[in-house]
Enzyme design. Structure first.
Site, PDB file in Angstrom:
ATOM      1  N   ARG A 191       3.777   6.014  16.156  1.00 26.52           N
ATOM      2  CA  ARG A 191       3.204   7.244  15.606  1.00 26.52           C
ATOM      3  C   ARG A 191       2.760   8.161  16.745  1.00 26.52           C
ATOM      4  NH1 ARG A 191       2.868   6.038  10.272  1.00 26.52           N
ATOM      5  NH2 ARG A 191       2.002   4.017   9.660  1.00 26.52           N
ATOM      6  N   SER A 250       0.796  -1.222   0.000  1.00 23.38           N
ATOM      7  CA  SER A 250       0.000   0.000   0.000  1.00 23.38           C
ATOM      8  C   SER A 250       0.838   1.287   0.000  1.00 23.38           C
ATOM      9  CB  SER A 250      -0.921  -0.069   1.206  1.00 23.38           C
ATOM     10  OG  SER A 250      -1.864   0.932   1.149  1.00 23.38           O
ATOM     11  N   ASP A 307      -3.245   6.299  -2.829  1.00 24.17           N
ATOM     12  CA  ASP A 307      -2.009   5.696  -2.323  1.00 24.17           C
ATOM     13  C   ASP A 307      -1.588   4.573  -3.278  1.00 24.17           C
ATOM     14  OD1 ASP A 307      -3.882   3.790  -1.704  1.00 24.17           O
ATOM     15  OD2 ASP A 307      -3.084   3.347   0.278  1.00 24.17           O
ATOM     16  N   GLU A 331     -11.021   6.875   7.932  1.00 26.44           N
ATOM     17  CA  GLU A 331      -9.855   7.260   8.718  1.00 26.44           C
ATOM     18  C   GLU A 331      -9.386   8.593   8.156  1.00 26.44           C
ATOM     19  OE1 GLU A 331      -7.473   3.533  10.223  1.00 26.44           O
ATOM     20  OE2 GLU A 331      -7.615   3.440   8.056  1.00 26.44           O
ATOM     21  N   ALA A 332      -8.749   9.402   9.000  1.00 22.97           N
ATOM     22  CA  ALA A 332      -8.290  10.716   8.537  1.00 22.97           C
ATOM     23  C   ALA A 332      -7.353  10.567   7.339  1.00 22.97           C
ATOM     24  CB  ALA A 332      -7.589  11.442   9.677  1.00 22.97           C
TER      25      ALA A 332
HETATM   26  C1  G16 Z   1      -3.293   0.290   6.543  1.00 21.54           C
HETATM   27  C2  G16 Z   1      -4.641   0.029   7.169  1.00 21.54           C
HETATM   28  C3  G16 Z   1      -5.272   1.335   7.602  1.00 21.54           C
HETATM   29  C4  G16 Z   1      -4.337   2.103   8.496  1.00 21.54           C
HETATM   30  C5  G16 Z   1      -2.951   2.245   7.851  1.00 21.54           C
HETATM   31  C6  G16 Z   1      -1.920   2.801   8.809  1.00 21.54           C
HETATM   32  O1  G16 Z   1      -3.442   1.087   5.428  1.00 21.54           O
HETATM   33  O2  G16 Z   1      -5.460  -0.624   6.234  1.00 21.54           O
HETATM   34  O3  G16 Z   1      -6.476   1.056   8.258  1.00 21.54           O
HETATM   35  O4  G16 Z   1      -4.839   3.369   8.772  1.00 21.54           O
HETATM   36  O5  G16 Z   1      -2.473   0.967   7.447  1.00 21.54           O
HETATM   37  O6  G16 Z   1      -1.840   1.923   9.894  1.00 21.54           O
HETATM   38  P1  G16 Z   1      -0.727   2.022  10.991  1.00 21.54           P
HETATM   39  O7  G16 Z   1      -0.866   3.391  11.590  1.00 21.54           O
HETATM   40  O8  G16 Z   1      -1.032   0.930  11.948  1.00 21.54           O
HETATM   41  O9  G16 Z   1       0.617   1.874  10.303  1.00 21.54           O
HETATM   42  P2  G16 Z   1      -2.647   0.840   4.081  1.00 21.54           P
HETATM   43  O10 G16 Z   1      -3.136   1.905   3.164  1.00 21.54           O
HETATM   44  O11 G16 Z   1      -1.203   0.962   4.395  1.00 21.54           O
HETATM   45  O12 G16 Z   1      -3.052  -0.550   3.703  1.00 21.54           O
END
Ligand code: G16
Length: 547
Positions: A511, A67, A282, A377-378
């Site tokens: 974070r 992602s 993304d 999510e933001a």
């Molecule tokens: C994934 C999850 C999201 C999350 C993001 C960041 O997104 O599907 O729900 O907000 O990771 O997560 P973390 O703060 O735990 O790193 P993506 O777009 O990377 O698949």
């Protein structure tokens, strides 16, 4: 296709790259440097087959992507039959299998799942898979296929896909031929479903000015180009940038939704002037944020919170105009939601708001509790879920006036246009474009709903991020002991101050989020809390400093 064989599972195990590497199925599956994932792909193939057998041969999805992460990372996640994330109770099995270091312990882990879940291994298994544009994907696919092979799964490779398209395909395949059929299980079917709904939803309204879409140099560029062939330019005009999907190192580099949200600026490749309309996807096109510059050339972000507010406002008005007030709308957010957005939803729109832990899976399940559940999510991940009862009401209510008829038609189009399985950048873009077109709003007009409190996200690299444990939807840290009291004392010094910390599930970092009344206060608050995290977590590298 061979049969499920414990002997083959044992004999074909892919060795771990590093002896002491510990794997965990996190926020979005397994995710780390691609070089350590060969062994994980193999076990995911086996796990997907077991999950399918457990569910009487329903098709399970496997998506290979990292992602928003840098190109050298990769990851993999499982998709359950209705297109939702893998049931949480199975995440532990995934982690256990991934950490089995030899054939014997892997077979033991597999046997434990078979017995705990009472799986009949004779049941056929069906698995589909796809991947993003990362250079590491083709090799990882081979290891996944090896796991599917030893499990005797009927498997189909859908090749390069956005994550939401894979979720869509899984749901289509599992509902085909039922009264609940979700759509044609193909990329064409997906494009047609969304484009037809969009054409209905904007019918009779003048087209807005072109939208520039930053595709993060990822799969979204390929799929958006295919998709827009299905909508005439007089109805939707887009201009794709950051589409270098074969340039090594370009993916998510200084572009994409995560870059824009975290840095609160447009990608350097974007030439943006007042009045222009921009959005960023993304790397796997499951998130979206919008942005523009105001008349003074100041950058303005319209993130997942703003999209949630816009969607909730529009849908609530349609529900009201359609005269179906029994259908209740709710919004789901996480602790990252800007305080102003929550106030807007609760006080202006008067819509119920729930707060859950980070991760689409948490938001999705909470949103299912509402008749119409808007979740974002933001960072731009989100969608809108319509319950079976809400769908039924929308489809069966007889309109008594033309206005009511129009509102019901609009709601019906939204149920087709919005991806019901997971957040989807293309689908979410169409949702926003529908609303803005219906209102004839500029991005500036949308932005007037409320003013974000200044906010800052900081990443702190520590020796072991797993020591950071949280509670209360991640708003408070319980370990290391004493850290929360320290954060509280820091926050108390800032007007409208709020800050929390949590270990990322997708990156090796903790974070830190902070918001306060002014930009200067926000930055100072964020860096003070980041330093507390660094000190408690035996930080790695230089101490976070106010920049
Ligand atoms: C994934 C999850 C999201 C999350 C993001 C960041 O997104 O599907 O729900 O907000 O990771 O997560 P973390 O703060 O735990 O790193 P993506 O777009 O990377 O698949």
């Amino acid at each position: 296709m061979s049969a499920f064989s414990l002997e083959s599972i044992k004999n074909n195990i892919v060795p771990h790259k590093y002896e002491d590497f510990v794997y965990a199925y996190g926020t979005a599956g397994f995710r780390s440097k691609a070089e350590v994932l060969d062994s994980v792909m193999y076990i995911v193939g086996i796990l997907a087959a077991l999950r399918s057998k457990k569910l009487n041969g329903a098709t399970i999805g496997v998506m290979i992507t990292a992602s928003h992460n840098p190109e050298e990372d990769n990851g993999v996640k499982l998709v359950d039959p209705r297109g939702e994330m893998l049931e949480q109770s199975w995440e532990g099995y995934a982690t256990k299998m991934a950490n089995a270091k030899d054939g014997e312990s892997l077979v033991q882990a597999v046997n434990e799942i078979i017995s705990a879940q009472k799986i009949n291994i004779e049941t056929p298994a069906s698995v589909i898979y796809g991947h993003d544009t990362r250079p590491s994907c083709p090799d990882l696919v081979k290891h996944l296929e090896s796991g599917l092979q030893v499990s005797g799964a009927q498997a189909k490779n859908y090749g390069v896909l956005t994550t939401p398209m894979l979720h869509y395909l899984v749901r289509c395949l599992n509902t085909a031929g039922t009264s609940d059929a979700y759509g044609e299980p193909s990329a064409e079917g997906y494009y047609k479903k969304l484009s037809d709904a969009y054409k209905t939803a904007v019918k009779g309204y003048a087209r807005l000015s072109p939208l520039t879409v930053d595709c993060a140099n990822g799969v979204g560029a390929i799929k958006l180009r295919e998709f827009i062939q299905h909508i005439p330019e007089e109805i939707l005009a887009t201009n794709v940038i950051n589409d270098q999907t074969t340039t090594l190192g370009a993916l998510n580099k200084n572009c994409g939704a995560d870059y824009v949200k975290t840095n609160q600026r447009a990608p350097p490749t974007a030439t943006i002037a007042p009045g222009d309309r921009f959005c960023s996807y993304d790397g796997d096109a499951d998130r979206i944020v919008y942005y523009y510059v105001d008349k003074d050339n100041v950058f303005r972000l319209l993130d997942g919170d703003k999209i949630a507010g816009l969607a909730a406002m529009f849908i609530m008005e349609l529900v009201n105009d359609a005269g179906i007030d029994s259908v209740k709308v709710g919004v789901v957010q996480t602790a990252y939601a800007n305080g102003s957005s929550t106030r807007y939803l609760e006080k202006v729109l008067k819509v119920p708001v729930s707060c859950v832990a980070t991760g689409v899976k948490h938001l999705h399940h909470e949103a299912e509790k509402y008749d119409i559940g808007v979740y974002f999510e933001a960072n731009g991940h989100g969608t809108v879920l319509f319950s079976p009862a809400a769908l039924n009401t929308i489809k069966t209510t007889e309109a008594k006036t033309p206005a009511q008829n129009r509102a019901l038609q609009q709601l019906s189009a939204l149920t087709e246009l919005i991806n019901q399985t997971v957040g989807d950048a293309i689908s979410d873009m169409l949702l926003v474009e529908t609303i803005l077109t219906n209102r004839q709003w500029s991005l500036d007009a949308w932005d007037q709903a409320y003013t974000d409190l200044p906010n800052r996200l900081v990443k702190v690299v520590v020796a072991d991020r797993t020591i950071f444990k949280t509670t209360n939807a991640e708003r408070q840290v319980v370990e290391p002991a004493g850290l929360q009291a320290e954060i509280d004392a820091i926050v108390a010094k800032y007007s409208n101050g709020r800050s929390f910390v949590r270990a990322s599930g997708t990156e090796d970092a903790v974070r830190v989020y902070a918001e306060a009344a002014s930009r200067a206060e926000t930055d100072e608050l964020a860096y003070k809390v980041a330093q507390a995290v660094y000190d408690r977590g035996s930080g790695v590298g230089s101490r976070p400093l106010l920049q």
